[in-house]
Design an enzyme around this catalytic site. Structure first.
Site, PDB file in Angstrom:
ATOM      1  N   ASP A  13     -10.090 -15.879 -16.424  1.00 27.14           N
ATOM      2  CA  ASP A  13     -10.918 -16.366 -15.334  1.00 27.14           C
ATOM      3  C   ASP A  13     -12.014 -17.318 -15.834  1.00 27.14           C
ATOM      4  OD1 ASP A  13     -11.431 -15.918 -12.426  1.00 27.14           O
ATOM      5  OD2 ASP A  13     -13.395 -15.290 -13.156  1.00 27.14           O
TER       6      ASP A  13
ATOM      7  N   ASN B 215      -0.191   4.563  -0.198  1.00 27.08           N
ATOM      8  CA  ASN B 215      -0.730   5.834   0.295  1.00 27.08           C
ATOM      9  C   ASN B 215      -1.440   5.729   1.637  1.00 27.08           C
ATOM     10  OD1 ASN B 215      -2.895   4.395  -0.548  1.00 27.08           O
ATOM     11  ND2 ASN B 215      -3.826   6.022  -1.774  1.00 27.08           N
TER      12      ASN B 215
ATOM     13  N   GLU C  99      -8.017 -20.329 -16.698  1.00 24.57           N
ATOM     14  CA  GLU C  99      -8.430 -20.966 -15.448  1.00 24.57           C
ATOM     15  C   GLU C  99      -9.621 -21.844 -15.803  1.00 24.57           C
ATOM     16  OE1 GLU C  99     -10.218 -20.260 -11.021  1.00 24.57           O
ATOM     17  OE2 GLU C  99     -11.025 -19.304 -12.795  1.00 24.57           O
TER      18      GLU C  99
ATOM     19  N   HIS D  57      -4.819 -17.182  -5.000  1.00 23.30           N
ATOM     20  CA  HIS D  57      -5.666 -16.338  -4.158  1.00 23.30           C
ATOM     21  C   HIS D  57      -6.992 -16.994  -3.790  1.00 23.30           C
ATOM     22  CE1 HIS D  57      -7.243 -16.012  -8.127  1.00 23.30           C
ATOM     23  NE2 HIS D  57      -8.308 -15.368  -7.684  1.00 23.30           N
ATOM     24  N   ASP D  58      -7.269 -18.160  -4.348  1.00 24.59           N
ATOM     25  CA  ASP D  58      -8.517 -18.879  -4.040  1.00 24.59           C
ATOM     26  C   ASP D  58      -8.284 -20.062  -3.099  1.00 24.59           C
ATOM     27  OD1 ASP D  58     -10.032 -17.302  -5.759  1.00 24.59           O
ATOM     28  OD2 ASP D  58      -9.811 -18.677  -7.450  1.00 24.59           O
TER      29      ASP D  58
ATOM     30  N   ASP E 177      -5.419 -10.240 -15.488  1.00 28.84           N
ATOM     31  CA  ASP E 177      -6.554 -11.134 -15.315  1.00 28.84           C
ATOM     32  C   ASP E 177      -7.647 -10.676 -16.284  1.00 28.84           C
ATOM     33  OD1 ASP E 177      -8.168 -13.131 -13.892  1.00 28.84           O
ATOM     34  OD2 ASP E 177      -6.789 -12.742 -12.236  1.00 28.84           O
TER      35      ASP E 177
ATOM     36  N   ASP F 246       0.849  -1.199   0.000  1.00 27.18           N
ATOM     37  CA  ASP F 246       0.000   0.000   0.000  1.00 27.18           C
ATOM     38  C   ASP F 246       0.881   1.244   0.000  1.00 27.18           C
ATOM     39  OD1 ASP F 246      -1.854   1.989   0.451  1.00 27.18           O
ATOM     40  OD2 ASP F 246      -2.161   1.487   2.563  1.00 27.18           O
TER      41      ASP F 246
ATOM     42  N   ASP G  56      -3.972   4.024   2.787  1.00 29.99           N
ATOM     43  CA  ASP G  56      -5.419   3.828   2.965  1.00 29.99           C
ATOM     44  C   ASP G  56      -5.751   2.387   3.335  1.00 29.99           C
ATOM     45  OD1 ASP G  56      -4.994   2.498   0.626  1.00 29.99           O
ATOM     46  OD2 ASP G  56      -6.555   3.521  -0.527  1.00 29.99           O
TER      47      ASP G  56
ATOM     48  N   ASP H  88      -1.900  -1.206  -3.814  1.00 30.32           N
ATOM     49  CA  ASP H  88      -2.197  -0.436  -5.017  1.00 30.32           C
ATOM     50  C   ASP H  88      -1.053  -0.552  -6.031  1.00 30.32           C
ATOM     51  OD1 ASP H  88      -0.244   1.400  -3.976  1.00 30.32           O
ATOM     52  OD2 ASP H  88      -1.811   2.118  -2.624  1.00 30.32           O
TER      53      ASP H  88
HETATM   54  O1  ISL Z   1     -12.455 -20.380  -5.239  1.00 29.41           O
HETATM   55  C1  ISL Z   1     -12.789 -21.495  -5.547  1.00 29.41           C
HETATM   56  C2  ISL Z   1     -12.758 -22.522  -4.579  1.00 29.41           C
HETATM   57  O2  ISL Z   1     -12.721 -21.936  -3.375  1.00 29.41           O
HETATM   58  C3  ISL Z   1     -13.159 -21.834  -6.896  1.00 29.41           C
HETATM   59  O3  ISL Z   1     -14.284 -22.606  -6.944  1.00 29.41           O
HETATM   60  C4  ISL Z   1     -13.323 -20.576  -7.702  1.00 29.41           C
HETATM   61  O4  ISL Z   1     -14.493 -19.937  -7.350  1.00 29.41           O
HETATM   62  C5  ISL Z   1     -13.330 -20.909  -9.158  1.00 29.41           C
HETATM   63  O5  ISL Z   1     -12.172 -21.609  -9.409  1.00 29.41           O
HETATM   64  C6  ISL Z   1     -13.330 -19.648 -10.001  1.00 29.41           C
HETATM   65  O6  ISL Z   1     -12.371 -18.721  -9.564  1.00 29.41           O
HETATM   66  C7  ISL Z   1     -12.225 -17.540 -10.259  1.00 29.41           C
HETATM   67  O7  ISL Z   1     -13.451 -16.896 -10.546  1.00 29.41           O
HETATM   68  C8  ISL Z   1     -14.192 -16.413  -9.435  1.00 29.41           C
HETATM   69  C9  ISL Z   1     -13.346 -15.617  -8.456  1.00 29.41           C
HETATM   70  O8  ISL Z   1     -14.051 -15.449  -7.259  1.00 29.41           O
HETATM   71  C10 ISL Z   1     -12.034 -16.285  -8.156  1.00 29.41           C
HETATM   72  O9  ISL Z   1     -11.242 -15.477  -7.325  1.00 29.41           O
HETATM   73  C11 ISL Z   1     -11.372 -16.566  -9.464  1.00 29.41           C
HETATM   74  O10 ISL Z   1     -10.086 -17.088  -9.328  1.00 29.41           O
HETATM   75  C12 ISL Z   1     -15.286 -15.556  -9.994  1.00 29.41           C
HETATM   76  O11 ISL Z   1     -14.750 -14.604 -10.860  1.00 29.41           O
HETATM   77 CA    CA Z   2      -3.493   2.203  -1.141  1.00 31.03          CA
END
Ligand code: ISL
Ligand code: CA
Length: 559
Positions: free
Chosen positions: A201, A25, A257, A330-331, A100, A23, A27, A31
């Site tokens: 995605d 700034n 993905e 991140h999932d 993405d 971050d 907040d 960013d």
């Molecule tokens: O996050 C999952 C399991 O916990 C997956 O089922 C996920 O939702 C799926 O793979 C799709 O993920 C992607 O699209 C989603 C978004 O929330 C995720 O962060 C992204 O990686 C909807 O855009």
């Molecule tokens: Ca920031």
């Protein structure tokens, strides 16, 4: 061996979750200028490509995966000028940036959807998937990833729209040629700006089965309907068209993905002679500990099962398509807490997993913070959670009679927020992530797990990642070599040989908290064999017929 060398096969990718990276700034939210300030760090790590999770304008119902304007930068993250500077500065350092691309759905606040919702006669009505109700209820019984039903009723027009994710993420109607053309135009716009590719995605969900049939089921209630939207009837036509009209015109990399793909699907999406994508993310390994009711119900995973999934993809795709390699994103929860040991053997097991990630055939993806050995967060209550998936799960599970403690136990293990806690830069205030109050709490272990500590420690996880990335770049066999698994049923160790022409590299990984004896296969050592690297003994041991592996030890042996 006749190999088709490509920069994106030899690259190591680093995934940035901008909101939690740095971050600039105060907040409390990461960013673009924060990322800019860390480019030297990323360059020193040795990675080649940065994948930015969505940075477009968004009301953030799903942290940017709900886009309201594809041509604008989310104001919280900065401006288009900041983005352009980031791209320029990254390129100056030899780093590429992929974005993405979220085009299965938009935000319900996108101008297209507002217009679509306005009336049945609207010019944009058919940009989304609208249906009248059936028998006083939804058009079919599909469940959404995030909510019970995949349909939301719209009072104004008296119809329902489809949303595979949250109700603020209406699905685009890819059958409409105008939708596809509009998306391609936007992609061309970004590529002309100079970005180096896309991570797409849920791109295998864009084509839904004609007629949107209900899932046949003896049970009432909403049903998982993946068979009607994953790898659907037109998806390869759409991606072929996208390739012809956009992707083929640039020297870029693309990764789809694609939840629920099998190797046969990967051949079609990312085959060597294909004309769609460069590679896909398979979800099988991430499901290794999912119970019968899905991800929240964790079952203990076994190493033979884990290995068999890795081996299946390594061997099936060899020479036919290209793999992407990842242990988290991140999932997902933190790979260290999930597949390693985030207690006593935090350091050893983080390095062991790094060795796995960086020695398989395919393009490896490092998720931010894994190179420091970041761990899961110990969420205490639902108030600590920010992710829409976890919050909606909590509500639903309460209704189904689960106790708050049980639900939180599941969330602690599997919540996506585990991966989204702020990057741990220093032992100072808020782990050096922000001068203000971070949008999500910092993991308490930042006082010892942080980049500054690790920079100064030659034996750190960070420095081990740097060494391994260097080794991967030095040995094309680690990128392209064939993969031969050893001792597939062994419950404690994972081992395989990577072979390219005369180069043979043996990788041995101890997945346990105990010492293990590893027997070198008959006749594999020569007088020239040596330990290329090791995560505990710095390679300083002689080679015998047997190696006594320490807990979580990992080594690469040049045979
Ligand atoms: O996050 C999952 C399991 O916990 C997956 O089922 C996920 O939702 C799926 O793979 C799709 O993920 C992607 O699209 C989603 C978004 O929330 C995720 O962060 C992204 O990686 C909807 O855009
Ligand atoms: Ca920031």
């Amino acid at each position: 061996m006749d190999i088709d060398r490509k920069w994106w096969k030899e690259a190591v990718v680093y995934q940035i979750y901008p909101r939690s990276f740095s971050d600039s700034n105060g907040d409390g939210m990461g960013d673009l200028r924060g990322i800019l300030s860390k480019l030297d760090y990323l360059q020193n790590l040795g990675v080649n490509v940065l994948w930015l999770c969505p940075v477009y304008e968004s009301p953030n119902d799903d942290n940017g995966y709900d886009i309201s304007d594809y041509y604008k930068i989310m104001p919280e993250f900065g401006t288009m000028e900041d983005f352009e500077e980031l791209l320029r500065e990254a390129h100056r350092r030899g780093l590429k940036i992929i974005m993405d691309l979220v085009v299965n759905h938009t935000s319900d606040e996108h101008a297209w959807f507002r217009e679509s919702r306005r009336s049945k006669q609207s010019e944009k009505r058919d940009f989304y998937i609208w249906r009248p109700g059936k028998n006083g209820g939804e058009p079919n019984n599909w469940a959404s990833f995030f909510t019970p039903s995949a349909w939301e009723y719209d009072n104004g027009s008296g119809e329902y729209y489809l949303h595979l994710f949250s109700k603020k993420q209406p699905d685009l109607n890819w059958e409409n040629k105008k939708v596809r053309e509009t998306v391609y135009e936007m992609m061309n716009w970004w590529l002309k700006k100079g970005i180096d590719g896309f991570r797409m995605d849920v791109i295998n969900c864009i084509s839904k089965t004609q007629g949107l049939p209900s899932v046949p089921s003896p049970n009432a209630g909403y049903q998982w309907a993946g068979q009607y939207f994953m790898n659907g009837p037109e998806v390869h036509n759409y991606l072929g068209e996208m390739n012809a009209q956009v992707l083929s015109k640039y020297d870029i990399m693309t990764v789809g993905e694609t939840p629920g793909v099998a190797p046969e699907d990967a051949f079609r999406y990312a085959g060597n002679d294909g004309h769609e994508l460069n590679m896909v993310f398979q979800s099988e390994l991430m499901d290794v500990d999912a119970g019968s009711s899905g991800k929240w119900e964790s079952k203990p995973w076994s190493l033979p099962e884990f290995k068999s999934i890795v081996s299946k993809w390594q061997t099936a795709l060899d020479g036919k398509a290209w793999n992407s390699i990842f242990l988290g994103n991140h999932d997902q929860p933190r790979c260290l807490s999930r597949f390693g040991n985030d207690g006593k053997y935090q350091k050893e097991s983080a390095k062991m997993l790094a060795t796995l990630l960086l020695t398989l055939q395919g393009t490896p993806y490092i998720f931010q913070g894994d190179e420091l050995g970041m761990t899961n967060m110990c969420f205490q209550s639902i108030e600590d959670c920010h992710d829409i998936e976890a919050i909606n799960y909590y509500k639903g599970a309460l209704q189904n009679g689960l106790k708050p403690d049980e639900i939180i136990a599941h969330i602690r293990q599997k919540s996506r927020d585990n991966a989204r806690t702020p990057m741990q830069w220093t032992a100072g205030k808020n782990a050096g992530f922000s001068q203000g109050k971070p949008w999500i709490e910092v993991n308490k272990n930042y006082t010892h797990i942080n980049a500054r500590n690790e920079e100064n420690d030659p034996d750190s996880i960070l420095n081990y990642y740097r060494r391994l990335i260097r080794i991967r770049h030095e040995f094309p066999a680690l990128v392209y070599g064939h993969y031969t698994p050893l001792y597939e049923n062994d419950k404690h160790t994972m081992s395989y040989i990577r072979t390219q022409n005369d180069t043979r590299l043996l990788i041995v990984l101890n997945f346990t908290t105990h010492e293990q004896i590893f027997r070198l296969p008959e006749g594999c050592l020569s007088e020239h064999s040596y330990v290329l690297t090791d995560n505990i003994r710095n390679g300083a041991f002689g080679l015998e017929k047997e190696i006594q592996l320490q807990p979580y030890e990992a080594c690469i042996i040049a045979l």
